[in-house]
Design an enzyme around this catalytic site. Structure first.
Site, short mmCIF file in Angstrom:
data_model
loop_
_atom_site.label_atom_id
_atom_site.label_comp_id
_atom_site.label_asym_id
_atom_site.label_seq_id
_atom_site.Cartn_x
_atom_site.Cartn_y
_atom_site.Cartn_z
N HIS A 1 0.85 -1.19 0.00
CA HIS A 1 0.00 0.00 0.00
C HIS A 1 0.89 1.24 0.00
O HIS A 1 2.09 1.17 0.19
CB HIS A 1 -0.97 0.00 1.19
CG HIS A 1 -0.36 0.37 2.50
ND1 HIS A 1 -1.02 1.15 3.43
CD2 HIS A 1 0.85 0.10 3.06
CE1 HIS A 1 -0.25 1.30 4.50
NE2 HIS A 1 0.88 0.67 4.30
N CYS B 1 6.03 6.76 3.81
CA CYS B 1 4.85 5.89 3.61
C CYS B 1 3.98 6.32 2.45
O CYS B 1 3.03 5.64 2.09
CB CYS B 1 4.03 5.80 4.90
SG CYS B 1 4.88 4.93 6.21
N HIS C 1 4.92 0.45 -0.53
CA HIS C 1 5.70 -0.43 0.37
C HIS C 1 4.76 -1.52 0.87
O HIS C 1 3.57 -1.51 0.58
CB HIS C 1 6.31 0.37 1.54
CG HIS C 1 5.29 0.99 2.44
ND1 HIS C 1 4.59 2.14 2.10
CD2 HIS C 1 4.83 0.61 3.66
CE1 HIS C 1 3.76 2.45 3.08
NE2 HIS C 1 3.87 1.53 4.03
N HIS D 1 3.69 -4.64 4.04
CA HIS D 1 3.71 -5.09 5.43
C HIS D 1 3.28 -6.54 5.50
O HIS D 1 2.49 -7.01 4.66
CB HIS D 1 2.74 -4.28 6.31
CG HIS D 1 3.07 -2.85 6.41
ND1 HIS D 1 4.10 -2.36 7.18
CD2 HIS D 1 2.48 -1.75 5.85
CE1 HIS D 1 4.13 -1.04 7.10
NE2 HIS D 1 3.16 -0.65 6.28
N HIS E 1 -1.58 -10.48 -0.51
CA HIS E 1 -0.78 -10.30 -1.73
C HIS E 1 -1.49 -9.41 -2.75
O HIS E 1 -1.55 -9.73 -3.94
CB HIS E 1 -0.38 -11.65 -2.32
CG HIS E 1 0.70 -12.31 -1.53
ND1 HIS E 1 0.43 -12.99 -0.35
CD2 HIS E 1 2.03 -12.35 -1.71
CE1 HIS E 1 1.57 -13.44 0.15
NE2 HIS E 1 2.56 -13.06 -0.65
N GLU F 1 0.86 -3.33 11.77
CA GLU F 1 1.73 -3.21 10.60
C GLU F 1 3.11 -3.76 10.93
O GLU F 1 3.78 -4.33 10.08
CB GLU F 1 1.86 -1.75 10.17
CG GLU F 1 0.63 -1.22 9.48
CD GLU F 1 0.86 0.14 8.86
OE1 GLU F 1 0.01 0.53 8.04
OE2 GLU F 1 1.85 0.82 9.18
#
Length: 145
Positions: free
Chosen positions: A34, A43, A47, A49, A87, A134
């Site tokens: 996201h 952010c 990237h 998590h 994913h 996260e």
């Protein structure tokens, strides 16, 4: 004086018994990418998590089987929701309005679980919180009304 202390002690015991609460919690995880559109910092870049999610259910009464809610029912609902995000690029999901923050993810998961488990709408038990991690040190919690 002793009578007052005994009466107070019985009252407190009664209150604790009457207000007893059970809680269960199940865990699931998913990996997703996201970016945060309205954010100034790293952010705002794409990237990912490895999210960990906890779903909490509370209530005062156990069912005939001595359970608040079958763990299997709650796990199934939570895992089904997490599978829809696994994913993926969360920004592609309209529900997040291009800003899939951990807070919005937690609300989405809570709303989805409430739709999947009718017992949570009956009022005797409730989905009390959804936690979305996260990282090990960063968590958002959504508490449904």
């Amino acid at each position: 004086m002793l009578f007052i202390l005994l009466a107070a002690s019985r009252f407190i015991t009664l209150m604790l018994y009457c207000c007893a609460m059970y809680e269960i919690r199940v865990t699931a995880d998913f990996a997703a990418a996201h970016f945060l559109k309205d954010y100034n910092g790293k952010c705002e870049n794409l990237h990912g998590h490895n999210y960990k999610v906890y779903a909490h259910v509370t209530g005062n009464e156990l069912n005939k089987g001595g359970m608040l809610l079958d763990f299997t029912v709650l796990k199934k609902a939570l895992r089904e929701v997490c599978k829809t995000m696994d994913h993926t690029n969360l920004n592609d999901m309209d529900i997040f309005c291009q800003n899939p923050s951990a807070e919005r993810i937690a609300k989405y998961i809570a709303d989805s679980i409430l739709e999947k488990i009718p017992e949570l709408k009956a009022g005797k038990i409730k989905l009390s919180a959804v936690d979305v991690f996260e990282t090990e040190t960063s968590r958002a919690r959504y508490i449904p009304d």
